[in-house]
Design a protein around this motif. Structure first.
Motif, PDB file in Angstrom:
ATOM      1  N   ASP A 178       0.820  -1.195   0.000  1.00 27.66           N
ATOM      2  CA  ASP A 178       0.000   0.000   0.000  1.00 27.66           C
ATOM      3  C   ASP A 178       0.860   1.254   0.000  1.00 27.66           C
ATOM      4  OD1 ASP A 178      -2.058  -1.714   0.077  1.00 27.66           O
ATOM      5  OD2 ASP A 178      -2.358  -1.583   2.234  1.00 27.66           O
ATOM      6  N   THR A 201       1.855   3.563  -6.072  1.00 24.04           N
ATOM      7  CA  THR A 201       1.028   4.774  -6.118  1.00 24.04           C
ATOM      8  C   THR A 201       0.549   5.018  -7.547  1.00 24.04           C
ATOM      9  OG1 THR A 201       2.957   6.131  -6.550  1.00 24.04           O
ATOM     10  CG2 THR A 201       2.318   5.869  -4.232  1.00 24.04           C
ATOM     11  N   ILE A 253      -5.564   0.310  -7.316  1.00 24.77           N
ATOM     12  CA  ILE A 253      -5.107   1.445  -6.502  1.00 24.77           C
ATOM     13  C   ILE A 253      -6.319   2.234  -5.985  1.00 24.77           C
ATOM     14  CG2 ILE A 253      -3.874   3.673  -6.584  1.00 24.77           C
ATOM     15  CD1 ILE A 253      -1.894   2.324  -8.514  1.00 24.77           C
ATOM     16  N   ASN A 254      -7.302   2.451  -6.872  1.00 24.37           N
ATOM     17  CA  ASN A 254      -8.521   3.161  -6.461  1.00 24.37           C
ATOM     18  C   ASN A 254      -9.243   2.420  -5.349  1.00 24.37           C
ATOM     19  OD1 ASN A 254      -9.257   4.311  -9.811  1.00 24.37           O
ATOM     20  ND2 ASN A 254      -8.237   5.355  -8.159  1.00 24.37           N
ATOM     21  N   LYS A 282      -7.983   0.299  -3.136  1.00 25.37           N
ATOM     22  CA  LYS A 282      -7.212   0.387  -1.887  1.00 25.37           C
ATOM     23  C   LYS A 282      -7.394   1.756  -1.226  1.00 25.37           C
ATOM     24  CE  LYS A 282      -3.452  -2.856  -2.929  1.00 25.37           C
ATOM     25  NZ  LYS A 282      -2.041  -2.942  -3.291  1.00 25.37           N
ATOM     26  N   ASN A 283      -7.601   2.795  -2.074  1.00 29.64           N
ATOM     27  CA  ASN A 283      -7.804   4.152  -1.541  1.00 29.64           C
ATOM     28  C   ASN A 283      -9.281   4.452  -1.275  1.00 29.64           C
ATOM     29  OD1 ASN A 283      -5.055   4.672  -1.638  1.00 29.64           O
ATOM     30  ND2 ASN A 283      -5.169   5.404  -3.747  1.00 29.64           N
ATOM     31  N   ARG A 284     -10.077   3.393  -1.183  1.00 27.82           N
ATOM     32  CA  ARG A 284     -11.508   3.472  -0.867  1.00 27.82           C
ATOM     33  C   ARG A 284     -12.353   4.134  -1.959  1.00 27.82           C
ATOM     34  NH1 ARG A 284     -12.018   1.924   4.286  1.00 27.82           N
ATOM     35  NH2 ARG A 284     -10.074   1.842   5.467  1.00 27.82           N
ATOM     36  N   PRO A 335     -12.114  -2.404   0.111  1.00 31.96           N
ATOM     37  CA  PRO A 335     -10.760  -1.828   0.227  1.00 31.96           C
ATOM     38  C   PRO A 335      -9.853  -2.625   1.169  1.00 31.96           C
ATOM     39  CG  PRO A 335     -12.388  -0.093   0.282  1.00 31.96           C
ATOM     40  CD  PRO A 335     -13.149  -1.374   0.305  1.00 31.96           C
TER      41      PRO A 335
END
Lengths: 107, 220
Positions: free
Chosen positions: A9, A13, B93-94, B96-98, B186
């Protein structure tokens, strides 16, 4: 127990993904242009194309497939797969090149 | 063991954790999927091996046959797959970033690109078939041995690759359903991560298929 790799995580990015995408895009454009720019012989074309494909493979496997951030176990699995495949290629290449020749070891 | 007794596991620091569900083992799920990718590498690797062998034996025929393929259509598919893998990775990625809605949007874009890839492949195959070029056709069988081998490998390898694209489409619909049902969240995203890995492998195979089938005709 839910085992979670927090390192993932932190390291993957959106901006990194975008930069890798641009690098892959540049390499793909180069793949197209190469035969028009340098086209001395078939074997030089194939060699350059395979070299470009290997660079793209590195970016895809290391960043898009997250292998750079995985544990050593995952890296060893991929290495074993690649080495196994290389052994197949080397043995077959030896057969293809030397069959019915002076150094034919399969005769 | 008594059903009511909680099973305990200890981490490296010696802290106890109660085992809730073995199915949520993130590392094991990914390890299993990487082993599956190993088998995929062997499957496509063997086909590339056959290609390399016959390319060495019938280089001139392979170059002649490659000139008959459409660089435009093959190239378009190369860019489509490249862009689709970007969106697939961004969906993870989206998530994981909620950003669940953003994640779903990215998967839908990947799906559209996957269908577009198949459509272009269908057009490409139709052109070949309309010219009488397909395995065991009279026109193809009348050509030189190397040309027959080239097109045999072309239909087999791009066919297998296309099959993987179709499986990927089904997997993406499955992932979308799981997101809708709250099975992928997420905090629990290993399924999407593995599907993204699968899509990257599909892209990786094309990275080698494209120059070997389409570029050698120009560079030769």
């Amino acid at each position: 127990m839910l085992v979670k790799d927090k390192k993932h995580d932190l390291d993957i990015t959106a901006s990194l993904y975008y930069r890798i995408f641009l690098a892959l895009l540049a390499l793909t454009i180069l793949t197209f242009l190469q035969p028009f720019i340098i086209s001395e012989s078939l074997y030089s074309t194939v060699s350059i194309q395979m070299f470009l494909a290997l660079i793209k493979t590195f970016f895809i496997v290391a960043y898009y497939m997250h292998l750079k951030y995985e544990s050593m176990l995952f890296k060893v699995i991929v290495l074993v797969a690649v080495v196994t495949l290389c052994i197949f290629f080397i043995i077959t290449a030896t057969d293809a090149i030397f069959r019915n020749e002076t150094f034919d070891m399969f005769r | 063991m008594n059903d009511n007794t909680p099973e305990i596991i200890y981490d490296k620091e010696g802290n106890p954790h109660e085992i809730v569900d073995f199915n949520d083992d993130y590392t094991a799920s990914k390890l299993g999927f990487w082993l599956f990718l190993f088998t995929e590498l062997m499957l496509f690797g063997a086909m590339f091996l056959v290609f390399a062998f016959f390319f060495y034996k019938f280089s001139a025929n392979f170059v002649t046959a490659s000139e008959g393929l459409s660089l435009l259509l093959g190239g378009a598919n190369t860019f489509i797959l490249l862009i689709s893998t970007y969106f697939m990775g961004m969906s993870l990625i989206n998530l994981k970033n909620r950003g669940i809605e953003e994640c779903k949007k990215k998967i839908y874009i990947t799906l559209i690109l996957a269908f577009l890839f198949l459509l272009i492949k269908l057009v490409e195959w139709s052109i070949e078939i309309n010219h009488g070029i397909y395995p065991n056709s009279e026109i193809l069988n009348a050509k030189e041995h190397g040309v027959i081998l080239f097109f045999g490998l072309y239909f087999t390898m791009t066919g297998f690759h296309g099959l993987h694209i179709i499986i990927g489409i089904f997997l993406m619909f499955w992932v979308l359903r799981k997101i809708k049902n709250g099975k992928i969240t997420p905090k629990k995203h290993v399924i999407l991560e593995n599907v993204a890995l699968y899509w990257d492998l599909v892209h990786l195979v094309w990275v080698f298929l494209f120059p070997l089938f389409y570029i050698i005709g120009i560079g030769g």
